[in-house]
Design an enzyme around this catalytic site. Structure first.
Site, PDB file in Angstrom:
ATOM      1  N   MET A  11       0.864  -1.226   0.035  1.00  0.00           N
ATOM      2  CA  MET A  11      -0.062   0.026   0.174  1.00  0.00           C
ATOM      3  C   MET A  11       0.853   1.292  -0.137  1.00  0.00           C
ATOM      4  O   MET A  11       1.740   1.285   0.625  1.00  0.00           O
ATOM      5  CB  MET A  11      -0.836  -0.003   1.370  1.00  0.00           C
ATOM      6  CG  MET A  11      -1.667  -1.230   1.467  1.00  0.00           C
ATOM      7  SD  MET A  11      -3.137  -1.433   0.660  1.00  0.00           S
ATOM      8  CE  MET A  11      -3.809  -0.052   0.868  1.00  0.00           C
ATOM      9  N   LYS A  15       1.515   2.687  -6.927  1.00  0.00           N
ATOM     10  CA  LYS A  15       1.293   1.557  -8.035  1.00  0.00           C
ATOM     11  C   LYS A  15       0.343   2.496  -8.987  1.00  0.00           C
ATOM     12  O   LYS A  15       0.590   2.419 -10.317  1.00  0.00           O
ATOM     13  CB  LYS A  15       0.712   0.362  -7.649  1.00  0.00           C
ATOM     14  CG  LYS A  15       1.811  -0.391  -6.814  1.00  0.00           C
ATOM     15  CD  LYS A  15       0.959  -1.733  -6.331  1.00  0.00           C
ATOM     16  CE  LYS A  15      -0.070  -1.504  -5.413  1.00  0.00           C
ATOM     17  NZ  LYS A  15       0.389  -0.830  -4.040  1.00  0.00           N
ATOM     18  N   ASP A  85      -5.026  -1.913 -13.241  1.00  0.00           N
ATOM     19  CA  ASP A  85      -4.733  -1.443 -11.841  1.00  0.00           C
ATOM     20  C   ASP A  85      -5.518  -2.380 -10.869  1.00  0.00           C
ATOM     21  O   ASP A  85      -6.612  -2.979 -11.093  1.00  0.00           O
ATOM     22  CB  ASP A  85      -5.192   0.026 -11.426  1.00  0.00           C
ATOM     23  CG  ASP A  85      -4.526   0.666 -10.239  1.00  0.00           C
ATOM     24  OD1 ASP A  85      -3.512   0.071  -9.818  1.00  0.00           O
ATOM     25  OD2 ASP A  85      -5.152   1.633  -9.770  1.00  0.00           O
ATOM     26  N   GLU A  86      -5.021  -2.333  -9.719  1.00  0.00           N
ATOM     27  CA  GLU A  86      -5.693  -3.351  -8.581  1.00  0.00           C
ATOM     28  C   GLU A  86      -5.965  -4.710  -9.056  1.00  0.00           C
ATOM     29  O   GLU A  86      -6.857  -5.432  -8.974  1.00  0.00           O
ATOM     30  CB  GLU A  86      -7.120  -2.693  -8.379  1.00  0.00           C
ATOM     31  CG  GLU A  86      -7.054  -1.149  -7.790  1.00  0.00           C
ATOM     32  CD  GLU A  86      -6.549  -1.134  -6.524  1.00  0.00           C
ATOM     33  OE1 GLU A  86      -6.036  -2.078  -5.933  1.00  0.00           O
ATOM     34  OE2 GLU A  86      -6.609   0.071  -6.139  1.00  0.00           O
ATOM     35  N   CYS A  87      -4.671  -5.506  -9.701  1.00  0.00           N
ATOM     36  CA  CYS A  87      -4.962  -6.628 -10.235  1.00  0.00           C
ATOM     37  C   CYS A  87      -4.940  -7.537  -9.291  1.00  0.00           C
ATOM     38  O   CYS A  87      -5.226  -8.972  -9.584  1.00  0.00           O
ATOM     39  CB  CYS A  87      -3.585  -6.797 -10.868  1.00  0.00           C
ATOM     40  SG  CYS A  87      -3.562  -6.081 -12.541  1.00  0.00           S
ATOM     41  N   CYS A 143       8.779   1.122   5.519  1.00  0.00           N
ATOM     42  CA  CYS A 143       8.149   1.132   7.000  1.00  0.00           C
ATOM     43  C   CYS A 143       8.639   2.263   7.687  1.00  0.00           C
ATOM     44  O   CYS A 143       9.429   3.163   7.332  1.00  0.00           O
ATOM     45  CB  CYS A 143       8.574  -0.119   7.506  1.00  0.00           C
ATOM     46  SG  CYS A 143       7.983  -0.259   9.161  1.00  0.00           S
ATOM     47  N   CYS A 145      10.507   2.628  10.109  1.00  0.00           N
ATOM     48  CA  CYS A 145      11.715   2.198  10.461  1.00  0.00           C
ATOM     49  C   CYS A 145      12.670   2.366   9.263  1.00  0.00           C
ATOM     50  O   CYS A 145      13.880   2.127   9.513  1.00  0.00           O
ATOM     51  CB  CYS A 145      11.764   0.967  11.159  1.00  0.00           C
ATOM     52  SG  CYS A 145      11.732  -0.449  10.050  1.00  0.00           S
ATOM     53  N   CYS A 179       7.033  -3.221   7.505  1.00  0.00           N
ATOM     54  CA  CYS A 179       8.201  -4.185   7.477  1.00  0.00           C
ATOM     55  C   CYS A 179       7.457  -5.433   8.068  1.00  0.00           C
ATOM     56  O   CYS A 179       6.650  -5.342   9.179  1.00  0.00           O
ATOM     57  CB  CYS A 179       9.527  -3.888   7.588  1.00  0.00           C
ATOM     58  SG  CYS A 179       9.602  -3.734   9.517  1.00  0.00           S
ATOM     59  N   HIS A 182       8.122  -5.537  12.019  1.00  0.00           N
ATOM     60  CA  HIS A 182       7.000  -4.721  13.005  1.00  0.00           C
ATOM     61  C   HIS A 182       5.578  -4.951  12.810  1.00  0.00           C
ATOM     62  O   HIS A 182       4.704  -4.777  13.519  1.00  0.00           O
ATOM     63  CB  HIS A 182       7.288  -3.184  12.510  1.00  0.00           C
ATOM     64  CG  HIS A 182       8.745  -2.613  13.021  1.00  0.00           C
ATOM     65  ND1 HIS A 182       9.484  -1.902  12.285  1.00  0.00           N
ATOM     66  CD2 HIS A 182       9.289  -2.867  14.220  1.00  0.00           C
ATOM     67  CE1 HIS A 182      10.698  -1.678  13.175  1.00  0.00           C
ATOM     68  NE2 HIS A 182      10.621  -2.334  14.128  1.00  0.00           N
TER      69      HIS A 182
HETATM   70 ZN   LIG Z   1       9.578  -1.663  10.285  1.00  0.00          ZN
END
Ligand SMILES: [Zn+2]
Length: 196
Positions: A11, A15, A85-87, A143, A145, A179, A182
């Site tokens: 997300m 894309k 899109d949104e495949c 992410c 981080c 990630c 996390h």
């Molecule tokens: Zn992370």
């Protein structure tokens, strides 16, 4: 030789903006490129593909496009490219049809979508694309981080939701790309480091 492309990302990896720009580039060159999305994906209303950064364009539904062409690969040759899109929401059969379009009409088909759902399991469309696409390319995002974000966590009341339906339309849930570490730890931001 035409190819079937799968450009996947979590997300917020832009894309959709990417799909819109690729489509625009084809049109700018005078090419007849068609922009599609699955009917199921209706959060942007009717036949519009909208990116988070504000780009948007009219599109057609994959279902209507397939019904229209069927197996008339000669008629399909009027298109120079197909961008979807949104495949992740495509069925395995729809992906197979897109691969027929590549092979029999010799049109490049460029698919954009998520690799996995909120439980880090394949969506049906993404799984089939991973199986048969000629070119698989990752669109990266990070992410909090700064590691690569690979998981689309479903969030409700500030917490990661671990169970539920794969596709939830119109719920109060939102999604955040984080990630894997996390995701496992349930840490959604740097503030959560205090809780561990
Ligand atoms: Zn992370």
């Amino acid at each position: 030789m035409a190819k079937l492309y799968f450009r996947y990302g979590a997300m917020g990896s832009s894309k959709t903006a990417n799909a819109l720009m690729v489509h625009y580039n084809y049109l700018e060159r005078g090419s007849n490129a068609v922009l599609l999305k699955p009917k199921l994906e209706n959060r942007d209303g009717e036949k519009i593909i909208k990116s988070r950064i504000g780009l948007e364009s009219e599109c057609d539904y994959v279902e209507d496009f397939i019904a229209d062409i069927g197996t008339d690969w000669v008629a399909a040759k009027k298109y120079d490219a197909v961008i979807v899109d949104e495949c992740q929401f495509l069925s395995s059969e729809q992906v197979d049809w897109l691969s027929d379009l590549v092979d029999y009409a010799e049109i490049p088909v460029i698919c954009y979508g998520l690799r996995t759902d909120f439980q880090s399991k394949f969506f049906p469309g993404s799984m089939r694309l991973m199986e048969i696409a000629n070119k698989i390319e990752e669109i990266k995002t990070v992410c909090w981080c700064e590691r690569k974000a690979e998981i689309n966590a479903r969030i409700h009341d500030g917490k990661i939701v671990r169970d539920g339906e794969q596709v939830m339309m119109g719920g109060n849930e939102s999604y955040i790309a984080i990630c894997r570490k996390h995701f496992k730890l349930g840490m959604l931001s740097v503030e959560d480091t205090d809780k561990v």
